[in-house]
Design a protein around this motif. Sequence first.
Motif, PDB file in Angstrom:
ATOM      1  N   GLY A  31       5.062 -12.697 -22.764  1.00 27.83           N
ATOM      2  CA  GLY A  31       4.507 -12.863 -21.412  1.00 27.83           C
ATOM      3  C   GLY A  31       4.550 -14.285 -20.872  1.00 27.83           C
ATOM      4  O   GLY A  31       3.999 -14.551 -19.794  1.00 27.83           O
ATOM      5  N   ALA A  32       5.201 -15.194 -21.582  1.00 27.59           N
ATOM      6  CA  ALA A  32       5.226 -16.577 -21.096  1.00 27.59           C
ATOM      7  C   ALA A  32       6.259 -16.762 -19.986  1.00 27.59           C
ATOM      8  O   ALA A  32       7.316 -16.129 -19.995  1.00 27.59           O
ATOM      9  CB  ALA A  32       5.547 -17.524 -22.251  1.00 27.59           C
ATOM     10  N   GLU A  33       5.896 -17.643 -19.076  1.00 31.61           N
ATOM     11  CA  GLU A  33       6.850 -18.091 -18.057  1.00 31.61           C
ATOM     12  C   GLU A  33       7.448 -19.370 -18.659  1.00 31.61           C
ATOM     13  O   GLU A  33       6.696 -20.252 -19.090  1.00 31.61           O
ATOM     14  CB  GLU A  33       6.028 -18.433 -16.813  1.00 31.61           C
ATOM     15  CG  GLU A  33       6.792 -18.627 -15.541  1.00 31.61           C
ATOM     16  CD  GLU A  33       5.821 -19.057 -14.447  1.00 31.61           C
ATOM     17  OE1 GLU A  33       6.111 -20.064 -13.802  1.00 31.61           O
ATOM     18  OE2 GLU A  33       4.765 -18.397 -14.284  1.00 31.61           O
ATOM     19  N   THR A  34       8.770 -19.445 -18.723  1.00 29.26           N
ATOM     20  CA  THR A  34       9.349 -20.588 -19.432  1.00 29.26           C
ATOM     21  C   THR A  34      10.277 -21.417 -18.551  1.00 29.26           C
ATOM     22  O   THR A  34      10.815 -20.933 -17.570  1.00 29.26           O
ATOM     23  CB  THR A  34      10.142 -20.135 -20.684  1.00 29.26           C
ATOM     24  OG1 THR A  34      11.316 -19.447 -20.258  1.00 29.26           O
ATOM     25  CG2 THR A  34       9.312 -19.263 -21.598  1.00 29.26           C
ATOM     26  N   GLU A  35      10.447 -22.663 -18.955  1.00 25.89           N
ATOM     27  CA  GLU A  35      11.398 -23.553 -18.302  1.00 25.89           C
ATOM     28  C   GLU A  35      12.053 -24.386 -19.400  1.00 25.89           C
ATOM     29  O   GLU A  35      11.406 -24.765 -20.377  1.00 25.89           O
ATOM     30  CB  GLU A  35      10.653 -24.459 -17.300  1.00 25.89           C
ATOM     31  CG  GLU A  35      11.608 -25.323 -16.519  1.00 25.89           C
ATOM     32  CD  GLU A  35      10.933 -26.072 -15.363  1.00 25.89           C
ATOM     33  OE1 GLU A  35       9.762 -25.792 -15.034  1.00 25.89           O
ATOM     34  OE2 GLU A  35      11.617 -26.954 -14.803  1.00 25.89           O
ATOM     35  N   LEU A  36      13.336 -24.642 -19.228  1.00 29.22           N
ATOM     36  CA  LEU A  36      14.076 -25.402 -20.243  1.00 29.22           C
ATOM     37  C   LEU A  36      14.609 -26.682 -19.628  1.00 29.22           C
ATOM     38  O   LEU A  36      15.222 -26.648 -18.553  1.00 29.22           O
ATOM     39  CB  LEU A  36      15.250 -24.544 -20.740  1.00 29.22           C
ATOM     40  CG  LEU A  36      16.226 -25.192 -21.717  1.00 29.22           C
ATOM     41  CD1 LEU A  36      15.564 -25.439 -23.070  1.00 29.22           C
ATOM     42  CD2 LEU A  36      17.451 -24.285 -21.918  1.00 29.22           C
TER      43      LEU A  36
END
Length: 211
Positions: A31-36
């Motif tokens: 359920g995480a919103e991620t950014e790389l």
Amino acid sequence: MKILGIVGSKRKKGNTSCLVQAALKSAEKEGAETELIFLGDYSIADCKGCEGCKKTYKCVIKDDMQKIYPLLLEADGIIMGSPTYFYNITADVKAFIDRCYSFEVFAEDDRSCWVGIGEALGTKYAAVIAVCEQHDEKYMGFTAEAMAKPLVDLGYRVVDTVKTIKAFGMGDVLKDENSLKQSERAGERLAKTIKLRKEIEVKLKAKPICY
Ligand SMILES: Cc1cc2nc3c(=O)[nH]c(=O)nc-3n(C[C@H](O)[C@H](O)[C@H](O)COP(=O)(O)O)c2cc1C
């Protein structure tokens, strides 16, 4: 729940990148919103040790690190990866960590007492991933610790540390099921920890522990 992936290798399709992305993917499943981000895309000067951040907790150097500070502040957790360069983290990772010094606050009269602003804002969480080519972990040197120790001081609880050996060519780790699994597990644990923290926070606000 927001998780920021930070890749400290300039090889965008390299091993560190693959493992950080594997960890982020499994965090997304929780359920995480991620950014790389790739540190190589940012121009990050060395910390000058000017102490200009002392009162405001804001670094005075006007470079690309100013774009990363808000990402760090808004992320509940980070997944930080570095290849081993001569027993240690890459220069990009070192510059990044040193510039986080602005988030470290020392007592005016006693520098043996400090808090990371992460602690003041509510503890954050991290996982670190280190990658080296040699077949014996001793040649990884301090890579994982050089990320984990400063993160702890900055107020991150490091929930998992992945140490991957025997990875030289770009993307070698994609053939290494064990490394991929360990990174996926790190992402999962990070996300689950943050989820649990948020759940307990809500629960305790609604029903404080009273004796
Ligand atoms: C400058 C440099 C120094 C390195 N030093 C080490 C080392 O001390 N120990 C080791 O096992 N591998 C070392 N390596 C190999 C890298 O850690 C390895 O190739 C890693 O998989 C690269 O990760 P990446 O694909 O994410 O860039 C070094 C590579 C470079 C370019």
